[in-house]
Design an enzyme around this catalytic site. Structure first.
Site, PDB file in Angstrom:
ATOM      1  N   PRO A  37       0.840  -1.203   0.000  1.00 40.84           N
ATOM      2  CA  PRO A  37       0.000   0.000   0.000  1.00 40.84           C
ATOM      3  C   PRO A  37       0.876   1.255   0.000  1.00 40.84           C
ATOM      4  O   PRO A  37       1.959   1.270   0.591  1.00 40.84           O
ATOM      5  CB  PRO A  37      -0.793  -0.113   1.307  1.00 40.84           C
ATOM      6  CG  PRO A  37      -0.711  -1.558   1.693  1.00 40.84           C
ATOM      7  CD  PRO A  37       0.614  -2.035   1.197  1.00 40.84           C
ATOM      8  N   LYS A  38       0.406   2.288  -0.672  1.00 38.65           N
ATOM      9  CA  LYS A  38       1.083   3.586  -0.634  1.00 38.65           C
ATOM     10  C   LYS A  38       0.411   4.416   0.446  1.00 38.65           C
ATOM     11  O   LYS A  38      -0.733   4.850   0.303  1.00 38.65           O
ATOM     12  CB  LYS A  38       1.003   4.291  -1.981  1.00 38.65           C
ATOM     13  CG  LYS A  38       1.765   5.607  -2.021  1.00 38.65           C
ATOM     14  CD  LYS A  38       1.635   6.287  -3.364  1.00 38.65           C
ATOM     15  CE  LYS A  38       2.417   7.604  -3.361  1.00 38.65           C
ATOM     16  NZ  LYS A  38       1.886   8.559  -2.327  1.00 38.65           N
TER      17      LYS A  38
END
Length: 337
Positions: A37-38
């Site tokens: 995930p960013k």
């Protein structure tokens, strides 16, 4: 720093984190990519040498004074002589609050201490530059660095530190991407499993979930240098039928600027925003943040955006097209929920 006055950290404090280049789609290929995930927070390198601790932003500026709870957490760890890469986030009601992060950048230490107790930050880690004991990991593969990070966090066992999820399954990563834009993440980052850590290089790939919304132009700002429009101020109607300011777009073609200025000036002096208006404290504040021109809410534009935080666009948006076919009152918050 916290603790002793030693500053012989395992790496120089101006070490640059590895960065990412933007892409429209997730890269794929025979299990050679790791997806994460960013996170929507402050990128941070965490340094520790004995009891000395330092936190550095991507720009190289120190972050430690703004997050004393993280400094204390890292200082309390038994592990020494390490450098880890991660993201500082503050989660409220299950989602990241960038406003809460911004509030930490305050000159008063007493205010920072109070906020650190009310809304404690977390450091989500996703890479290991130097493993505990001073073992440099730059030249090791991501697979090896990830194992070292997992071992480190298993022994650290502290709620202020978290391991970022990862997967080699592109279907799982695609699901993460679909859920990005609200909550704590704004996209997905892809990294080659067999590659070393490359400080300062755009050796990763980031993909954001991009969406569109039709917004009312409630005002505009002039360029600093000339009397031409520099940005459009965007609004959406709330449940009380008031027009709330939600962001801006400045992607205006130079060829269109003069004609657009004439059109906006003809609408100047209208009601503008009848709900939340620009000019108050915000993540976009500048010296000229109070200087804006209200216009009659008659123009509608379609814009592309990537993230919503606190009912506002997290970043500037990209103007896609004008929507003369759309009634301003049709531009409501339902589009971005």
């Amino acid at each position: 720093m916290v603790g002793t006055k030693r500053n012989d950290f395992p790496l120089p404090l101006d070490t640059q984190p590895m960065e990412a280049r933007s892409a429209d789609v997730l890269p794929e290929g025979d299990g050679s990519w790791q997806y994460e995930p960013k996170w929507d927070g402050f990128r941070c390198l965490a340094f520790k040498d004995d009891k000395a601790v330092d936190l550095r932003a991507k720009s190289g500026k120190p972050l430690g004074r703004y997050f004393p709870e993280l400094m204390a957490t890292i200082q309390s760890l038994d592990a020494e002589d390490f450098v880890a890469d991660g993201e500082i986030v503050i989660e409220i009601d299950g989602g990241a609050s960038f406003d809460a992060l911004q509030m930490r950048l305050h000159p008063a230490e007493s205010r920072i201490r109070k906020l650190s107790l009310e809304t404690p930050a977390q450091l989500i880690l996703f890479d290991m530059l130097v493993a505990p004991g001073g073992k440099t990991m730059f030249d090791r593969s991501l697979s090896d660095r990830r194992k070292a990070l997992e071992t480190f966090l298993a022994k650290a066992s502290h709620g202020g530190l978290r391991l970022s999820p990862s997967t080699t399954n592109v279907a799982t990563a695609t699901q993460w991407l679909r859920g990005a834009g609200h909550g704590s993440t704004d996209g997905v980052v892809a990294k080659r499993l067999d590659e070393p850590y490359r400080p300062g290089e755009r050796a990763m790939v980031k993909v954001k979930r991009l969406r569109t919304a039709d917004c009312v132009v409630g005002g505009f700002r002039y360029l600093n240098s000339k009397r031409q429009v520099g940005s459009l101020l965007l609004g959406l109607y709330n449940d009380n039928e008031q027009l709330d300011h939600v962001g801006f777009t400045s992607t205006i073609s130079n060829d269109d600027r003069a004609a657009l200025t004439t059109k906006l000036e003809a609408l100047r002096g209208g009601s503008g925003f009848t709900g939340k208006a620009p000019g108050g404290p915000s993540r976009w504040s500048t010296e000229r943040s109070g200087e804006w021109e209200p216009v009659k809410p008659e123009l509608v534009v379609e814009v592309r955006f990537d993230h919503v935080t606190g009912d506002r666009f997290r970043h500037g948006t990209r103007l896609l097209r004008w929507r003369p076919d759309k009634a301003p009152r049709q531009c409501t918050f339902e589009q971005i929920e």
